[in-house]
Scaffold this motif. Structure first.
Motif, PDB file in Angstrom:
ATOM      1  N   ASP A 196      57.039  37.505  39.801  1.00 52.14           N
ATOM      2  CA  ASP A 196      57.587  37.041  38.521  1.00 52.14           C
ATOM      3  C   ASP A 196      56.578  36.197  37.759  1.00 52.14           C
ATOM      4  O   ASP A 196      56.926  35.497  36.829  1.00 52.14           O
ATOM      5  N   GLY A 197      55.305  36.235  38.185  1.00 47.19           N
ATOM      6  CA  GLY A 197      54.322  35.370  37.543  1.00 47.19           C
ATOM      7  C   GLY A 197      52.957  36.003  37.430  1.00 47.19           C
ATOM      8  O   GLY A 197      52.809  37.225  37.372  1.00 47.19           O
ATOM      9  N   ALA A 198      51.936  35.139  37.404  1.00 52.19           N
ATOM     10  CA  ALA A 198      50.552  35.559  37.322  1.00 52.19           C
ATOM     11  C   ALA A 198      49.827  35.064  38.569  1.00 52.19           C
ATOM     12  O   ALA A 198      50.306  34.181  39.284  1.00 52.19           O
ATOM     13  N   ASN A 199      48.675  35.646  38.837  1.00 50.51           N
ATOM     14  CA  ASN A 199      47.901  35.233  40.006  1.00 50.51           C
ATOM     15  C   ASN A 199      47.335  33.827  39.782  1.00 50.51           C
ATOM     16  O   ASN A 199      46.541  33.592  38.865  1.00 50.51           O
ATOM     17  N   THR A 200      47.760  32.879  40.600  1.00 45.99           N
ATOM     18  CA  THR A 200      47.323  31.483  40.461  1.00 45.99           C
ATOM     19  C   THR A 200      46.773  30.905  41.751  1.00 45.99           C
ATOM     20  O   THR A 200      46.494  29.710  41.816  1.00 45.99           O
ATOM     21  N   ALA A 201      46.635  31.715  42.796  1.00 46.32           N
ATOM     22  CA  ALA A 201      46.164  31.196  44.086  1.00 46.32           C
ATOM     23  C   ALA A 201      45.507  32.321  44.871  1.00 46.32           C
ATOM     24  O   ALA A 201      45.530  33.490  44.470  1.00 46.32           O
ATOM     25  N   GLY A 202      44.925  31.942  46.000  1.00 52.70           N
ATOM     26  CA  GLY A 202      44.345  32.939  46.891  1.00 52.70           C
ATOM     27  C   GLY A 202      42.839  33.034  46.785  1.00 52.70           C
ATOM     28  O   GLY A 202      42.238  32.708  45.753  1.00 52.70           O
ATOM     29  N   ASN A 203      42.206  33.499  47.869  1.00 58.29           N
ATOM     30  CA  ASN A 203      40.758  33.657  47.919  1.00 58.29           C
ATOM     31  C   ASN A 203      40.299  35.022  47.412  1.00 58.29           C
ATOM     32  O   ASN A 203      39.103  35.235  47.201  1.00 58.29           O
ATOM     33  N   ILE A 204      41.233  35.961  47.257  1.00 57.15           N
ATOM     34  CA  ILE A 204      40.899  37.299  46.773  1.00 57.15           C
ATOM     35  C   ILE A 204      41.521  37.486  45.398  1.00 57.15           C
ATOM     36  O   ILE A 204      42.733  37.293  45.220  1.00 57.15           O
ATOM     37  N   GLN A 205      40.715  37.849  44.437  1.00 60.93           N
ATOM     38  CA  GLN A 205      41.221  38.108  43.094  1.00 60.93           C
ATOM     39  C   GLN A 205      41.916  39.470  43.053  1.00 60.93           C
ATOM     40  O   GLN A 205      41.544  40.394  43.788  1.00 60.93           O
ATOM     41  N   PRO A 206      42.933  39.612  42.214  1.00 66.09           N
ATOM     42  CA  PRO A 206      43.684  40.874  42.176  1.00 66.09           C
ATOM     43  C   PRO A 206      42.821  42.103  41.945  1.00 66.09           C
ATOM     44  O   PRO A 206      43.054  43.154  42.551  1.00 66.09           O
ATOM     45  N   ARG A 207      41.827  42.002  41.083  1.00 65.25           N
ATOM     46  CA  ARG A 207      41.007  43.186  40.805  1.00 65.25           C
ATOM     47  C   ARG A 207      40.069  43.516  41.968  1.00 65.25           C
ATOM     48  O   ARG A 207      39.705  44.680  42.164  1.00 65.25           O
ATOM     49  N   GLU A 208      39.679  42.532  42.726  1.00 65.62           N
ATOM     50  CA  GLU A 208      38.923  42.801  43.959  1.00 65.62           C
ATOM     51  C   GLU A 208      39.817  43.520  44.966  1.00 65.62           C
ATOM     52  O   GLU A 208      39.386  44.485  45.614  1.00 65.62           O
ATOM     53  N   ALA A 209      41.053  43.048  45.093  1.00 72.09           N
ATOM     54  CA  ALA A 209      42.011  43.704  45.994  1.00 72.09           C
ATOM     55  C   ALA A 209      42.329  45.112  45.498  1.00 72.09           C
ATOM     56  O   ALA A 209      42.570  46.022  46.303  1.00 72.09           O
ATOM     57  N   LEU A 210      42.331  45.296  44.177  1.00 75.80           N
ATOM     58  CA  LEU A 210      42.597  46.614  43.613  1.00 75.80           C
ATOM     59  C   LEU A 210      41.546  47.617  44.065  1.00 75.80           C
ATOM     60  O   LEU A 210      41.875  48.770  44.400  1.00 75.80           O
ATOM     61  N   GLU A 211      40.290  47.218  44.089  1.00 73.61           N
ATOM     62  CA  GLU A 211      39.222  48.115  44.548  1.00 73.61           C
ATOM     63  C   GLU A 211      39.415  48.490  46.023  1.00 73.61           C
ATOM     64  O   GLU A 211      39.156  49.634  46.423  1.00 73.61           O
ATOM     65  N   LEU A 212      39.860  47.533  46.814  1.00 78.79           N
ATOM     66  CA  LEU A 212      40.139  47.828  48.225  1.00 78.79           C
ATOM     67  C   LEU A 212      41.278  48.834  48.348  1.00 78.79           C
ATOM     68  O   LEU A 212      41.229  49.746  49.185  1.00 78.79           O
ATOM     69  N   ALA A 213      42.305  48.657  47.533  1.00 82.50           N
ATOM     70  CA  ALA A 213      43.452  49.565  47.583  1.00 82.50           C
ATOM     71  C   ALA A 213      43.051  50.972  47.169  1.00 82.50           C
ATOM     72  O   ALA A 213      43.469  51.959  47.780  1.00 82.50           O
ATOM     73  N   LYS A 214      42.240  51.089  46.131  1.00 85.57           N
ATOM     74  CA  LYS A 214      41.790  52.406  45.677  1.00 85.57           C
ATOM     75  C   LYS A 214      40.942  53.090  46.740  1.00 85.57           C
ATOM     76  O   LYS A 214      41.066  54.301  46.975  1.00 85.57           O
ATOM     77  N   ALA A 215      40.080  52.325  47.407  1.00 91.89           N
ATOM     78  CA  ALA A 215      39.231  52.901  48.460  1.00 91.89           C
ATOM     79  C   ALA A 215      40.053  53.364  49.649  1.00 91.89           C
ATOM     80  O   ALA A 215      39.705  54.347  50.321  1.00 91.89           O
ATOM     81  N   ALA A 216      41.151  52.665  49.918  1.00 90.81           N
ATOM     82  CA  ALA A 216      41.995  53.006  51.075  1.00 90.81           C
ATOM     83  C   ALA A 216      43.064  54.038  50.728  1.00 90.81           C
ATOM     84  O   ALA A 216      43.817  54.467  51.606  1.00 90.81           O
ATOM     85  N   GLY A 217      43.171  54.426  49.465  1.00 91.24           N
ATOM     86  CA  GLY A 217      44.176  55.407  49.068  1.00 91.24           C
ATOM     87  C   GLY A 217      45.578  54.850  49.017  1.00 91.24           C
ATOM     88  O   GLY A 217      46.555  55.576  49.252  1.00 91.24           O
ATOM     89  N   VAL A 218      45.719  53.559  48.718  1.00 96.85           N
ATOM     90  CA  VAL A 218      47.033  52.917  48.639  1.00 96.85           C
ATOM     91  C   VAL A 218      47.557  53.018  47.220  1.00 96.85           C
ATOM     92  O   VAL A 218      46.885  52.614  46.261  1.00 96.85           O
TER      93      VAL A 218
END
Length: 333
Positions: free
Chosen positions: A198-220
């Motif tokens: 229900d919000g925006a990314n405000t925490a974490g060591n991995i940025q959403p777009r970095e995680a997005l690249e991982l998801a695309k590489a893994a076929g998620v």
């Protein structure tokens, strides 16, 4: 259906006869060496009948022991597992804003997390044949359940999730990264992540777009759901005011995460929209799995084993009075 796991062990039934054939013919041969003292033939005619009964009893004991070793079991009716299914990970936001009461359940005001739980319970119940996993995220992301066919456990872990359990902020990137990491431990051609926030990314060591690249590489494939009403009456200094409680929702990011992986972004402003979203998600193309058949098994080896032990005890008890009587007769002479 009744069967033995090791039916070839019944060749051991001939073992006492083989031993008997190898023994010298001095007195009666023994059927079972460990029970030799119980099977000695008595010298008098009055004891011959008792000795014969003991030999038959020993044969029955041996039969029961071999039957137990052959592992008898009862097979139930064949059960076929579903041939189709998906590997699906649910990522649920537990940030502080999920406590906003802008949802309605059965005409009662409810917060966003309760609304998500209410609708997800029916969604989880219908996931027969799917492997489900659960990730909870706020300041960080945590795996509550791995991918499993046990829908009841997934439901229980979701029901036990409480706000503030993992912080107050929103680590969308870490939730995606953790889900991708768990997907990579399984071989699957269909990996689906449903992320509710229900919000925006405000925490974490991995940025959403970095995680997005991982998801695309893994076929998620990622399906994102933005939760929260767009209008809400709030009491202010100058009386009731109409506000937008979803100002912080980053729809652009959630849309990008979904479309870049071949998924879709959904907006859930109320319980009806949230339920409709899960009906659409239910139409995802399933993957093909090899058909699995199994039959419930119940071991029965304890029955012949217990019967054999009982007969051995009875045989020992029946032998004791005869030995005592014989010793008493010898003393009398």
């Amino acid at each position: 259906m009744f069967e033995f796991s090791y039916p070839w062990l019944f060749v051991l039934l001939a073992l006492p006869y083989f031993i008997k054939a190898k023994q010298p013919r001095t007195g009666a041969s023994l059927l079972l060496p460990p029970l030799a003292r119980l099977a000695k033939t008595q010298s008098t005619d009055s004891q011959a009948g008792q000795s014969k009964r003991q030999q038959w009893l020993l044969m029955l004991i041996w039969l029961l022991l071999v039957s137990a070793a052959a592992a008898p079991k009862w097979l139930g009716e064949a059960v076929t597992l579903p041939q189709q299914g998906r590997d699906m990970m649910l990522a649920v936001d537990l940030s502080g804003s999920m406590n906003i009461n802008d949802m309605v359940i059965n005409d009662q005001s409810a917060n966003r997390l309760d609304a998500v739980k209410f609708v997800l319970s029916d969604f989880i119940e219908k996931r027969q044949g799917d492997r489900l996993g659960l990730v909870l995220f706020a300041d960080a992301a945590y795996q509550q359940t791995p991918l499993t066919f046990d829908r009841q456990t997934v439901q229980q872990m979701l029901d036990e999730a409480v706000l503030g359990l993992v912080g107050q902020r929103t680590a969308i990137g870490e939730a995606i990264g953790l889900a991708v990491k768990r997907f990579n431990t399984y071989e699957s051609s269909n990996k689906v992540l449903i992320l509710l926030s229900d919000g925006a990314n405000t925490a974490g060591n991995i940025q959403p777009r970095e995680a997005l690249e991982l998801a695309k590489a893994a076929g998620v494939k990622i399906y994102t759901v933005g939760v929260g009403a767009e209008q809400m009456v709030q009491q202010g200094i100058f009386g009731p005011q109409l506000v937008n409680p979803s100002d912080d929702l980053d729809e652009a990011l959630l849309t990008e995460l979904a479309t870049a992986t071949g998924g879709r972004y959904f907006r859930a402003r109320d319980l009806t929209e949230l339920a409709q979203i899960y009906q659409l998600l239910d139409q995802l193309e399933p993957i093909e799995r090899d058909q699995l058949n199994y039959r419930p098994q119940q071991s029965l080896l304890h029955w012949p084993l217990a019967a054999a032990l009982l007969l051995i005890v009875l045989l020992l008890l029946s032998k004791l009075p005869w030995q005592q009587w014989r010793r008493g007769g010898d003393h009398a002479l």
